[in-house]
Scaffold this active site. Structure first.
Site, PDB file in Angstrom:
ATOM      1  NE  ARG A   1     -43.406  34.313  35.089  1.00 56.15           N
ATOM      2  CZ  ARG A   1     -42.887  33.100  35.134  1.00 56.15           C
ATOM      3  NH1 ARG A   1     -43.555  32.132  35.741  1.00 56.15           N
ATOM      4  NH2 ARG A   1     -41.720  32.831  34.588  1.00 56.15           N
TER       5      ARG A   1
ATOM      6  CE  LYS B   1     -66.692  27.318  24.193  1.00 58.87           C
ATOM      7  NZ  LYS B   1     -66.420  26.429  25.342  1.00 58.87           N
TER       8      LYS B   1
ATOM      9  CG  HIS C   1     -39.685  20.478 -14.873  1.00 61.22           C
ATOM     10  ND1 HIS C   1     -40.830  21.216 -14.669  1.00 61.22           N
ATOM     11  CD2 HIS C   1     -39.562  20.351 -16.217  1.00 61.22           C
ATOM     12  CE1 HIS C   1     -41.377  21.514 -15.827  1.00 61.22           C
ATOM     13  NE2 HIS C   1     -40.633  21.009 -16.782  1.00 61.22           N
TER      14      HIS C   1
ATOM     15  CG  ASP D   1     -25.000  -2.325 -14.207  1.00 58.30           C
ATOM     16  OD1 ASP D   1     -24.691  -1.716 -13.165  1.00 58.30           O
ATOM     17  OD2 ASP D   1     -26.105  -2.890 -14.357  1.00 58.30           O
TER      18      ASP D   1
END
Length: 529
Positions: free
Chosen positions: A67, A140, A281, A483
């Site tokens: 680590r 950087k 589409h 409808d």
């Protein structure tokens, strides 16, 4: 600051050893001093290269299971020091810090660890710390330092050194730095999103997204728009992971439509029979199942032959020669399938503009995930629509119940409606769409358009009446008024599947009963905008 800067000292620390030895040898031949860590140093030494351990530079051994090894001023000072700043140079001299001109790092395989389903602790152990810290430092200081994070850039680095007598240009270092920052951003994105999932965070305060360039595109939706295609690393079977066997590069619209087609056809289990979806589409103009692929293709094609021209064909089984021959009967942009026979490939080879894509399988339509859409000033993020409705989930709400045959067509229509732009109305008969109404502002108009398409196709096919007569119809959301339902009934539909949930459900149910329709509610809608 000069534009060109020499590479005299390099630090190499990689998890992916691909190309490492060739790179190390090429750098050594140029007299570049090599620093390294752990397994990377071991691999270089075994190849006969002279390498200095970072621990010898820092004066500290690698510790804590690796680590801690590069988090040290002797490393970061060598990466961050400005070579044209007298104070920085003096500090380097005072503390014996050597400049590092090249950093080659690829990170611990966190994404691969997550992808293989590793446990929480193993994933945590594969979060790289020193690597991103060095990458950010070198990036950087790209005025002087080169940072390489992708194996794909090794050849470009060596070509740059060869072209400039062991030096690199500022523009080259800028490009490397941009790539490096994107890599650490993507890495952090993967970690943060994994943690959000592990914590079951529904809406984390900050959410990041990342992608890797797969290809630049000729243009976007229109020729004046620049575009590119990025993959997200999920390896879901589909257009992003498919192998293209022939034809020119996919366009922006091709990719979008092919994804829509393959996600739709994946709704149909290939072990239960062949299925075909034809997309135009991003909307289906024909979907069908059949005893064979060619049967499924023909039935899908007969839903709307006009719209199928120049469309995308998706299959749920490997493409065979007979189906391939049938598909070549009209102009088709793309065919995507989980495999293709050599005979089918040979047939397509005569159609140089037809793209053939094959995948390793079908996507899992029940799997989770996120979908993302950009709006002005932000992103809309939601769960993937993996909602599923089975026979046991349906509620019969009319006096008449659907027959078994009608129920099969209703569920088929429901699967298709999930992939049709809202407002969606889908007519189905005998396991095939016979009319699709998509993307209308009014559900009534969608029902009417779908029926009109069916009437037109009846004329083309020489039928005495449109196939909507005796059909099942699906609505992706509830009918707010009777409808729209009545338009479907007038078109000849005999049964209906819809979510329910309208304040006027009672009126709609009463209208269905009066018209002699059977209707079921799903309790789930499938808006698709």
């Amino acid at each position: 600051m000069t534009d060109l800067h020499p590479v005299r000292r390099a630090l190499l620390s990689v998890s992916d050893k691909t190309g490492l030895i060739d790179l190390g040898k090429a750098l050594a031949e140029r007299g570049v001093e090599l620093l390294s860590t752990g397994g990377t140093a071991k691999a270089l030494r075994e190849a006969g290269l002279e390498v200095k351990d970072v621990s010898d530079v820092t004066g500290f051994p690698e510790m804590m299971d690796g680590r801690v090894k590069t988090l040290h001023p002797m490393v970061h000072g060598g990466l961050l020091a400005l070579r044209d700043n007298d104070t920085h140079v003096a500090a380097m001299d005072e503390h014996g810090i050597g400049a590092i001109d090249l950093l080659v790092v690829n990170l611990y395989p966190f994404e691969a660890t997550v992808a293989k389903g590793a446990g929480y602790d193993e994933c945590v152990e594969n979060i790289d710390i020193g690597g991103p810290a060095m990458i950010r430092a070198a990036s950087k200081n790209h005025a002087f330092v080169n940072v390489v994070v992708d194996v794909e850039d090794y050849d470009a680095l060596l070509a740059e050194l060869a072209a400039n007598d062991g030096q690199t240009s500022y523009a080259f270092r800028q490009t490397l730095a941009q790539t490096a920052y994107a890599r650490t951003a993507a890495y952090d994105t993967a970690v943060s999103n994994w943690m959000a999932d592990a914590l079951a965070a529904k809406a984390p305060r900050r959410r990041a997204f990342a992608g890797e360039l797969k290809q630049t595109l000729r243009y976007g939706e229109n020729s004046h728009q620049q575009a590119a295609f990025y993959t997200d690393g999920t390896n879901r079977p589909g257009v992003a992971t498919a192998v293209q066997h022939q034809g020119k590069e996919l366009s922006y619209n091709n990719i979008n439509d092919t994804d829509a087609a393959f996600e739709l056809v994946a709704e149909f289990d290939p072990t239960q029979g062949a299925a075909c979806a034809i997309i135009k589409h991003a909307n289906p103009c024909g979907v069908a199942t059949g005893a064979t692929l060619i049967d499924a293709y023909k039935a899908a094609f007969d839903c709307d032959r006009t719209s199928a021209f120049g469309g995308i064909v998706a299959l749920n089984q490997p493409l065979d020669a007979e189906t391939a021959q049938e598909i070549t009967g009209i102009f088709t942009e793309v065919v995507i399938a989980p495999g293709a026979s050599d005979e089918a490939k040979a047939i397509f080879a005569a159609k140089k503009n037809l793209r053939l894509l094959t995948t390793e399988g079908l996507p899992d339509v029940t799997a989770g995930g996120k979908t993302v859409r950009q709006v002005a000033g932000g992103l809309l993020v939601q769960d993937k629509d993996n909602g599923f409705v089975g026979m046991d989930d349906l509620k019969v709400v009319t006096k008449k119940a659907p027959s078994d045959e009608q129920m099969r067509d209703l569920l088929f229509a429901w699967k298709v409606a999930k992939h049709v732009k809202s407002n969606a109305i889908v007519y189905v008969k005998d396991g095939a769409t016979v009319g699709v109404g998509a993307g209308q502002m009014s559900r009534v108009d969608s029902a009417l358009i779908a029926a009109k398409k069916a009437e037109r196709m009846a004329g083309v096919l020489g039928l005495a009446q449109p196939l909507t007569i005796g059909s099942a119809v699906a609505s992706d959301a509830f009918f707010p008024f009777p409808d729209g339902l009545m338009e479907a009934a007038e078109a000849g539909a005999t049964c209906v599947i819809q979510p329910g949930g309208s304040m006027r459900d009672d009126d709609v149910i009463a209208a269905a009963d009066e018209a002699g329709l059977a209707m079921v509610f799903t309790g789930m809608r499938h808006f698709r905008h």
